[in-house]
Scaffold this motif. Structure first.
Motif, PDB file in Angstrom:
ATOM      1  N   ALA A  51       0.871  -0.941  -0.009  1.00 12.43           N
ATOM      2  CA  ALA A  51      -0.080   0.186  -0.052  1.00 12.43           C
ATOM      3  C   ALA A  51       0.910   1.155   0.105  1.00 12.43           C
TER       4      ALA A  51
ATOM      5  N   GLU B 138       1.471   4.823  -0.909  1.00 13.18           N
ATOM      6  CA  GLU B 138       0.559   6.230  -1.246  1.00 13.18           C
ATOM      7  C   GLU B 138       1.209   6.662  -2.456  1.00 13.18           C
ATOM      8  N   ARG B 139       0.051   7.542  -3.161  1.00 14.62           N
ATOM      9  CA  ARG B 139       0.441   8.199  -4.205  1.00 14.62           C
ATOM     10  C   ARG B 139       1.384   9.544  -3.722  1.00 14.62           C
TER      11      ARG B 139
ATOM     12  N   THR C 174       4.423   9.143  -2.800  1.00 15.09           N
ATOM     13  CA  THR C 174       5.823   8.537  -2.062  1.00 15.09           C
ATOM     14  C   THR C 174       6.677   8.237  -3.145  1.00 15.09           C
TER      15      THR C 174
ATOM     16  N   GLN D  64      -1.674   4.852  -7.143  1.00 15.68           N
ATOM     17  CA  GLN D  64      -2.036   4.034  -5.977  1.00 15.68           C
ATOM     18  C   GLN D  64      -2.719   2.936  -6.272  1.00 15.68           C
TER      19      GLN D  64
ATOM     20  N   TYR E 228      -5.008   0.545  -0.769  1.00 16.70           N
ATOM     21  CA  TYR E 228      -5.107   1.470   0.285  1.00 16.70           C
ATOM     22  C   TYR E 228      -5.118   0.620   1.532  1.00 16.70           C
ATOM     23  N   THR E 229      -4.643   1.229   2.549  1.00 12.90           N
ATOM     24  CA  THR E 229      -4.904   0.860   4.034  1.00 12.90           C
ATOM     25  C   THR E 229      -6.111   1.552   4.402  1.00 12.90           C
TER      26      THR E 229
ATOM     27  N   SER F 168      -5.125   5.196   4.881  1.00 12.28           N
ATOM     28  CA  SER F 168      -5.185   6.003   3.762  1.00 12.28           C
ATOM     29  C   SER F 168      -6.527   6.347   3.073  1.00 12.28           C
TER      30      SER F 168
ATOM     31  N   THR G  35      -8.199   8.928   5.178  1.00 11.03           N
ATOM     32  CA  THR G  35      -7.894  10.060   4.439  1.00 11.03           C
ATOM     33  C   THR G  35      -8.495  10.551   3.357  1.00 11.03           C
ATOM     34  N   GLU G  36      -8.443   9.617   2.284  1.00  9.93           N
ATOM     35  CA  GLU G  36      -9.133   9.837   1.075  1.00  9.93           C
ATOM     36  C   GLU G  36     -10.602  10.352   1.033  1.00  9.93           C
TER      37      GLU G  36
END
Length: 119
Positions: free
Chosen positions: A36, A38-39, A41, A51, A54-55, A58, A61-62
């Motif tokens: 996972a 993240e965009r 990184t 990406q 996802y976790t 994340s 957050t999204e």
């Protein structure tokens, strides 16, 4: 680095003087396809723009939903086992291609309960 240890360290920091060949690209692709990441990184010198996974964090957050509430929702949607602990839920990984429609649905859904004072 925790999974790939010395190889990752050498490719990330120490192989600047010697061209490592295609192994850097192969390892980067392997990491991005299975973790996972993240965009935005940077992995082995390249910023990730797409990406794949996802976790819960994340995803929270999204979609803008607090992590505990999102965890309960994902359990109700059978995306996380209903008996999973908080630690197990935090380690859950979701494939972006499958979870993006859920993200879109959550962002555009209407609340079930009216806001306080209106109902």
């Amino acid at each position: 680095m925790a999974y790939y240890g010395t190889l990752f360290d050498w490719l990330d920091r120490r192989s600047n003087a010697i061209d490592p060949g295609p192994i850097r690209d192969i390892l980067r692709d392997h990491i991005v396809q299975r973790s996972a990441v993240e965009r935005g990184t940077t992995v082995l010198g390249v910023e990730i723009s797409d990406q794949k996974y996802y976790t819960v964090h994340s995803l929270s957050t999204e979609v803008g939903i607090e992590r505990p509430r999102l965890t309960r929702l994902l359990k109700k949607l059978d995306q996380i086992p209903s008996d999973a602990t908080d630690i197990e839920s935090g380690k859950a990984i979701f494939e972006a291609a499958k979870i993006v429609p859920l993200i879109d649905a959550l962002k555009t859904s209407a609340p079930i309960c009216p806001p306080p004072g209106l109902g």
